[in-house]
Design an enzyme around this catalytic site. Sequence first.
Site, PDB file in Angstrom:
ATOM      1  N   THR A 288      33.451  35.832  46.557  1.00 58.31           N
ATOM      2  CA  THR A 288      32.609  37.026  46.728  1.00 58.31           C
ATOM      3  C   THR A 288      31.926  37.431  45.418  1.00 58.31           C
ATOM      4  O   THR A 288      31.070  38.310  45.425  1.00 58.31           O
ATOM      5  CB  THR A 288      33.457  38.224  47.179  1.00 58.31           C
ATOM      6  OG1 THR A 288      34.383  38.541  46.132  1.00 58.31           O
ATOM      7  CG2 THR A 288      34.214  37.931  48.464  1.00 58.31           C
TER       8      THR A 288
ATOM      9  N   HIS B 226      42.692  24.895  42.776  1.00 61.85           N
ATOM     10  CA  HIS B 226      42.950  26.275  42.360  1.00 61.85           C
ATOM     11  C   HIS B 226      44.256  26.359  41.566  1.00 61.85           C
ATOM     12  O   HIS B 226      44.346  27.111  40.592  1.00 61.85           O
ATOM     13  CB  HIS B 226      42.989  27.191  43.578  1.00 61.85           C
ATOM     14  CG  HIS B 226      43.376  28.586  43.217  1.00 61.85           C
ATOM     15  ND1 HIS B 226      42.599  29.374  42.401  1.00 61.85           N
ATOM     16  CD2 HIS B 226      44.476  29.310  43.508  1.00 61.85           C
ATOM     17  CE1 HIS B 226      43.198  30.530  42.219  1.00 61.85           C
ATOM     18  NE2 HIS B 226      44.333  30.513  42.876  1.00 61.85           N
TER      19      HIS B 226
ATOM     20  N   ARG C  81      44.014  28.717  47.678  1.00 60.59           N
ATOM     21  CA  ARG C  81      44.478  30.001  47.152  1.00 60.59           C
ATOM     22  C   ARG C  81      45.707  30.508  47.904  1.00 60.59           C
ATOM     23  O   ARG C  81      46.368  31.420  47.462  1.00 60.59           O
ATOM     24  CB  ARG C  81      43.334  31.023  47.168  1.00 60.59           C
ATOM     25  CG  ARG C  81      42.350  30.761  46.036  1.00 60.59           C
ATOM     26  CD  ARG C  81      41.140  31.638  46.098  1.00 60.59           C
ATOM     27  NE  ARG C  81      40.262  31.257  47.192  1.00 60.59           N
ATOM     28  CZ  ARG C  81      39.143  31.891  47.511  1.00 60.59           C
ATOM     29  NH1 ARG C  81      38.782  32.950  46.826  1.00 60.59           N
ATOM     30  NH2 ARG C  81      38.387  31.465  48.493  1.00 60.59           N
TER      31      ARG C  81
ATOM     32  N   LYS D  54      44.014  40.193  35.020  1.00 58.76           N
ATOM     33  CA  LYS D  54      43.579  40.694  36.331  1.00 58.76           C
ATOM     34  C   LYS D  54      44.812  41.180  37.075  1.00 58.76           C
ATOM     35  O   LYS D  54      45.836  40.497  37.112  1.00 58.76           O
ATOM     36  CB  LYS D  54      42.903  39.544  37.086  1.00 58.76           C
ATOM     37  CG  LYS D  54      42.174  39.942  38.336  1.00 58.76           C
ATOM     38  CD  LYS D  54      41.256  38.820  38.820  1.00 58.76           C
ATOM     39  CE  LYS D  54      41.952  37.856  39.746  1.00 58.76           C
ATOM     40  NZ  LYS D  54      41.042  36.866  40.365  1.00 58.76           N
TER      41      LYS D  54
ATOM     42  N   GLY E  79      33.341  39.085  43.154  1.00 59.35           N
ATOM     43  CA  GLY E  79      33.942  40.337  42.669  1.00 59.35           C
ATOM     44  C   GLY E  79      34.691  40.133  41.351  1.00 59.35           C
ATOM     45  O   GLY E  79      34.601  40.963  40.443  1.00 59.35           O
ATOM     46  N   THR E  80      35.432  39.037  41.248  1.00 58.12           N
ATOM     47  CA  THR E  80      36.180  38.755  40.012  1.00 58.12           C
ATOM     48  C   THR E  80      35.223  38.686  38.828  1.00 58.12           C
ATOM     49  O   THR E  80      35.488  39.239  37.751  1.00 58.12           O
ATOM     50  CB  THR E  80      36.935  37.407  40.161  1.00 58.12           C
ATOM     51  OG1 THR E  80      37.839  37.526  41.257  1.00 58.12           O
ATOM     52  CG2 THR E  80      37.674  37.014  38.895  1.00 58.12           C
TER      53      THR E  80
ATOM     54  N   ASP F  37      35.473  29.750  35.720  1.00 57.85           N
ATOM     55  CA  ASP F  37      36.391  29.987  36.842  1.00 57.85           C
ATOM     56  C   ASP F  37      36.405  28.743  37.718  1.00 57.85           C
ATOM     57  O   ASP F  37      35.531  27.876  37.598  1.00 57.85           O
ATOM     58  CB  ASP F  37      35.947  31.216  37.642  1.00 57.85           C
ATOM     59  CG  ASP F  37      37.126  31.893  38.346  1.00 57.85           C
ATOM     60  OD1 ASP F  37      38.195  31.280  38.454  1.00 57.85           O
ATOM     61  OD2 ASP F  37      36.964  33.055  38.782  1.00 57.85           O
TER      62      ASP F  37
ATOM     63  N   GLU G 193      34.315  20.973  70.141  1.00 58.21           N
ATOM     64  CA  GLU G 193      35.311  20.050  69.578  1.00 58.21           C
ATOM     65  C   GLU G 193      34.607  18.978  68.747  1.00 58.21           C
ATOM     66  O   GLU G 193      33.478  18.592  69.038  1.00 58.21           O
ATOM     67  CB  GLU G 193      36.113  19.388  70.715  1.00 58.21           C
ATOM     68  CG  GLU G 193      37.025  20.372  71.423  1.00 58.21           C
ATOM     69  CD  GLU G 193      37.776  19.739  72.583  1.00 58.21           C
ATOM     70  OE1 GLU G 193      37.573  18.539  72.870  1.00 58.21           O
ATOM     71  OE2 GLU G 193      38.570  20.470  73.213  1.00 58.21           O
TER      72      GLU G 193
ATOM     73  N   ARG H 110      46.305  42.692  40.763  1.00 63.32           N
ATOM     74  CA  ARG H 110      46.007  42.866  42.191  1.00 63.32           C
ATOM     75  C   ARG H 110      46.310  44.306  42.576  1.00 63.32           C
ATOM     76  O   ARG H 110      47.391  44.812  42.330  1.00 63.32           O
ATOM     77  CB  ARG H 110      46.850  41.875  43.003  1.00 63.32           C
ATOM     78  CG  ARG H 110      46.427  41.761  44.431  1.00 63.32           C
ATOM     79  CD  ARG H 110      46.741  40.411  45.056  1.00 63.32           C
ATOM     80  NE  ARG H 110      45.897  39.321  44.594  1.00 63.32           N
ATOM     81  CZ  ARG H 110      44.614  39.158  44.917  1.00 63.32           C
ATOM     82  NH1 ARG H 110      44.009  40.015  45.706  1.00 63.32           N
ATOM     83  NH2 ARG H 110      43.932  38.148  44.436  1.00 63.32           N
TER      84      ARG H 110
HETATM   85  C1  R5P Z   1      41.318  33.526  41.714  1.00 67.53           C
HETATM   86  O1  R5P Z   1      42.433  33.422  41.254  1.00 67.53           O
HETATM   87  C2  R5P Z   1      40.276  32.463  41.598  1.00 67.53           C
HETATM   88  O2  R5P Z   1      40.444  31.669  40.450  1.00 67.53           O
HETATM   89  C3  R5P Z   1      38.893  33.078  41.609  1.00 67.53           C
HETATM   90  O3  R5P Z   1      38.742  33.896  40.460  1.00 67.53           O
HETATM   91  C4  R5P Z   1      38.699  33.926  42.824  1.00 67.53           C
HETATM   92  O4  R5P Z   1      39.116  33.236  43.958  1.00 67.53           O
HETATM   93  C5  R5P Z   1      37.243  34.301  42.976  1.00 67.53           C
HETATM   94  O5  R5P Z   1      37.115  35.092  44.109  1.00 67.53           O
HETATM   95  P1  R5P Z   1      35.992  36.208  44.193  1.00 67.53           P
HETATM   96  O6  R5P Z   1      34.712  35.549  43.770  1.00 67.53           O
HETATM   97  O7  R5P Z   1      35.982  36.612  45.646  1.00 67.53           O
HETATM   98  O8  R5P Z   1      36.388  37.319  43.303  1.00 67.53           O
END
Ligand code: R5P
Length: 328
Positions: free
Chosen positions: A243, A149, A115, A212, A245-246, A238, A58, A214
């Site tokens: 991660t 965000h 997010r 992008k 990945g984007t 960004d 805690e 989903r």
């Molecule tokens: C998504 O809408 C955010 O702006 C970032 O592009 C996203 O959260 C990045 O996440 P990751 O690095 O896991 O792809």
Amino acid sequence: MGGAFLTEGRPAPGVEAVGGGQVKLFSGNANRPLAEAIAKALGVRLGEAVVERFPDGEVRVRLQESIRGDDVYLIQPTAPPVNDNLMELLVLADAVRRSSAGRINAVIPYFGYARQDKQTQGREPITARLVAGLLEHVGIHRVITVDLHAPQIQGFFYHPVDELSAVRLFAEYLEGRGLTQDAVVVSPDSGRAEQARRLSERLNLPLAILAKRRTGPLETQVSYVIGDVAGKRPLIIDDIISTGGTIRRGVEALLAAGAAPEVVVMASHAVLVGNARENLAHPAIREVVFTDTIALSPDLGYTILPTAPLLAQAIRRVHTNQSVSVLI
Ligand code: R5P
């Protein structure tokens, strides 16, 4: 900002503080170097407080100085471990409220849970709204943050939210390093288009946006590139790299559209989890630039732009009842 404007928390002569209290800064454990840099830029010291754990995990907080009537700023990005850091902030705010502060401000350079700002399908929470409610419940009167965000999260709060932006820091860095030649500013998705547009206008560069899509709860794909990137050096901006990945998928889509394999990647918040390191090691990525809203080791080899001067100016302006919008 030039020189200290405060001495031991008191406003400089001729500058009236709101409510008359002193500025007091306290930090949780999420990013103490940033809190110390903000304190230094303001010419004050960080408040003395114990922020630690009981044996069972805690959060234990005790302020070690009086803050009665003061204008208190709690500095804590809600970065990973997000739940621990959020809880520290809530417990700190409760301690400050029960110690009769004049006003409680949260400086949350990175606002986690952002997010989760809407229901994307039925039976989901809107956790960003929940977090805003928790912060207000413990008495936070104002939030100072950087690149939310989604800007509409400001409206999840009843009290004022000052959202600063790293766009100016990125623009100055790119210009200073001569990285704008034959370049195109790229938004990795429609959510970042506004931030990318502001950067492209500041630098007088063309803009491209990646569409992008989903494809699963944690999976996305770039379906097409809007704008001309052929032969140009992409400057991707960004808000968060989590991660990576984007970014990796974005770089591949840009290369397929004929962009030069000399990409600069910029993000306000270095969340960096999972395979982020591998994804950012893509051979076409020349440089990765973050701000220090989230603590980041220089050993990782990324460029880190300091946000303390910007955040210190925001605190100074809030404390002295001046406009913050000039900083945005
Ligand atoms: C998504 O809408 C955010 O702006 C970032 O592009 C996203 O959260 C990045 O996440 P990751 O690095 O896991 O792809």
